[in-house]
Design an enzyme around this catalytic site. Structure first.
Site, short mmCIF file in Angstrom:
data_model
loop_
_atom_site.label_atom_id
_atom_site.label_comp_id
_atom_site.label_asym_id
_atom_site.label_seq_id
_atom_site.Cartn_x
_atom_site.Cartn_y
_atom_site.Cartn_z
N GLU A 186 0.83 -1.21 0.00
CA GLU A 186 0.00 0.00 0.00
C GLU A 186 0.87 1.27 0.00
OE1 GLU A 186 -2.63 -1.29 -0.53
OE2 GLU A 186 -3.17 -2.89 0.86
N ASP A 342 -0.76 -0.99 -10.18
CA ASP A 342 -1.09 -2.37 -9.89
C ASP A 342 -1.09 -3.14 -11.21
OD1 ASP A 342 -1.40 -1.92 -7.19
OD2 ASP A 342 -3.58 -1.70 -7.29
#
Length: 509
Positions: A186, A342
């Site tokens: 994250e 991502d």
């Protein structure tokens, strides 16, 4: 020498193998292999075949590698693709009998057969395929925390260390070498974590540009940290101490792909993610427009999407050239442009994404002003200025609210209690019991459980998965506290991941 461009992809899925199928569970893993990892591998191999200089960095989280390397996954993926093939055949009777629909159905059948043949040619070893590209200098594979634990909210450094050390050990086990790069789950940074990374010989990680501390100049390692504006900071890697560097994501390049309104994936000719054929799950429609409701979506046209992919790839390469030129004119020095996403955005969410990556890298290789480069090549060719980061994440406002909030505070209360108990027990933990406890507490710490609850994407699944591993940890604690050894019946608590990692090898010496 011109400016450098670093493309970083972060690949991760939580531990879902054997933990449910649909709508939450193994289906996630199967879909991203079919739609993201295999197309990306195919594209990177094409670049290698054509001798296009286009190195990238890709992170594979250890828990993802564990699942991809499992024989159980290989068997289940083949069974799943067989079912997808049968569903495609049945779609002929589900959808309107028109030439366009039939042509699109045949297009998907051909693609599925190609992907299945590619998977079989790899022997089902997706991780090995990435390792092969790394051995040939086509990419750098980064590691991460063992189970994607969100380290800023951990209660102590030893728990952080165990996530990092297990992640490094898993990487060495599957890649046959020690890692250089590390993806902070994250993008969660807490001051001092660089010391823990340095213990494992890790050289760099990625952070959001907003994490850079642009406060007044400070003393650092007998030197002076210069003041850098937020606009200047992303243009170079920084030494933040302990021999560890940080690369900062460039906001302008990230926006061009991620932005809901400005990003390429929202173009009307691209495939619509949310509308699926009932019964099969195949997607036969295009976005059409952002205002078009699902019932009015038009049929997907692959040739039109393919043409737009080339245009958008060329546009992104042009953006990089323009940014690099403007920066060099302003400061007199070529810079480093880092863009990070991502991996699953490409192919799974944005169906045309893997093709866009390959087209963009080809377009970039056709000119000399910006060169695609791997992170270690940059670190090995320059002396880095000292810098400093503030505690941060990619979450809203750079804070922790995506993982710690009124809905998830109970999770962190339990994690902190279990971390304290585990650390207290460390001196007496050995053998099978210690190894099992390590595995289960790592799985309990996964950031995914709280994130799924916060976003509402799979609140019940996230809750049940956290509680599953938490209860296993507590049962193992009870076994240790009560008898000092593991009863035979407790072996059912064990999850088959990181079996080659032993607590005695990763605990602090």
């Amino acid at each position: 020498m011109g400016s450098r461009f670093v493309l970083v992809l972060h690949s991760h899925l939580p531990y879902v193998l054997g933990k449910g199928r649909w709508p939450f569970g193994e289906e996630w893993l199967h879909e991203v292999v079919l739609e993201t990892y295999l197309p990306l591998l195919e594209g990177l191999e094409c670049l290698a075949h054509d001798d296009i200089p286009a190195p990238i960095a890709i992170g594979l989280t250890p828990i993802l590698m564990e699942q991809l390397k499992s024989p159980d996954f290989v068997t289940k993926f083949r069974t799943w693709t067989d079912a997808k093939r049968a569903a495609l055949e049945e779609d002929v009777s589900r959808l309107p009998d028109t030439p366009e629909v039939r042509e699109l159905n045949i297009f998907y059948r051909d693609e599925l057969e190609r992907r299945r043949s590619q998977f079989d040619a790899l022997g089902g070893d997706v991780v090995g395929a990435f390792a092969s590209l790394q051995e040939r200098g086509r990419l750098e594979v980064m590691t991460s925390c063992a189970t994607h634990g969100y380290m800023p909210l951990f209660g102590n450094d030893e728990s952080r260390r165990l996530q990092i050390r297990t992640g490094a050990a898993a990487y060495q086990h599957w890649m046959g070498r020690r890692p250089n790069g590390f993806w902070l789950p994250e993008c969660g940074y807490i001051p001092g974590v660089e010391r823990l990374l340095a213990e494992e010989g890790l050289r760099y990680f990625i952070a959001d540009a907003a994490a850079f501390d642009t406060g007044p100049g400070q003393e650092y390692n007998n030197g002076h940290i210069p003041v850098a504006t937020s606009a200047e900071a992303p243009w170079k890697p920084w030494d933040i101490g302990a021999g560890v560097a940080v690369f900062l994501r460039n906001p302008a390049t990230s926006q061009r792909v991620w932005s809901r309104d400005l990003g390429y994936p929202g173009d009307g000719v691209y495939r619509e993610f949310h509308k699926r054929c009932e019964g099969s799950g195949w997607q036969y429609w295009r976005i059409t427009s952002k205002q078009t409701d699902l019932g009015s979506k038009e049929l997907y046209r692959p040739a039109e999407a393919r043409a737009r992919t080339r245009e958008d790839a060329a546009d992104f390469a042009s953006l990089l050239r323009d940014m690099a030129t403007a920066h060099e004119q302003a400061v007199g020095d070529p810079g480093v442009i880092v863009t990070a996403y991502d991996t699953e955005l490409f192919g799974h969410w944005w169906y045309e994404g893997p093709t866009w990556i390959v087209d963009m890298l080809r377009s970039l290789a056709d000119q000399a002003s910006v060169t695609a480069t791997a992170p270690m090549d940059i670190l090995n060719s320059r002396i880095l200025p000292p810098g400093k980061l503030r505690e941060s994440s990619w979450g809203a406002g750079g804070g922790h609210n995506n993982w710690m909030n009124p809905e998830t505070a109970w999770i962190w209360d339990n994690i902190h209690d279990d971390q304290r108990h585990f650390i207290d027990l460390l001196p007496q933990l050995h053998g099978q019991t210690g190894d099992m406890l390590l595995r289960e507490i790592l799985l309990e710490e996964s950031s995914d459980w709280s994130f799924l609850i916060t976003t509402g994407q799979a609140r019940t699944y996230g809750t049940s998965r956290f509680l599953e591993h938490h209860r296993k940890v507590r049962a193992l604690f009870a076994a240790v506290d009560g008898t000092g050894q593991l009863p035979a019946s407790q072996t059912e608590l064990d999850d088959p991941v990181f079996k080659y990692v032993h607590l005695n090898d990763v605990r602090r010496a």
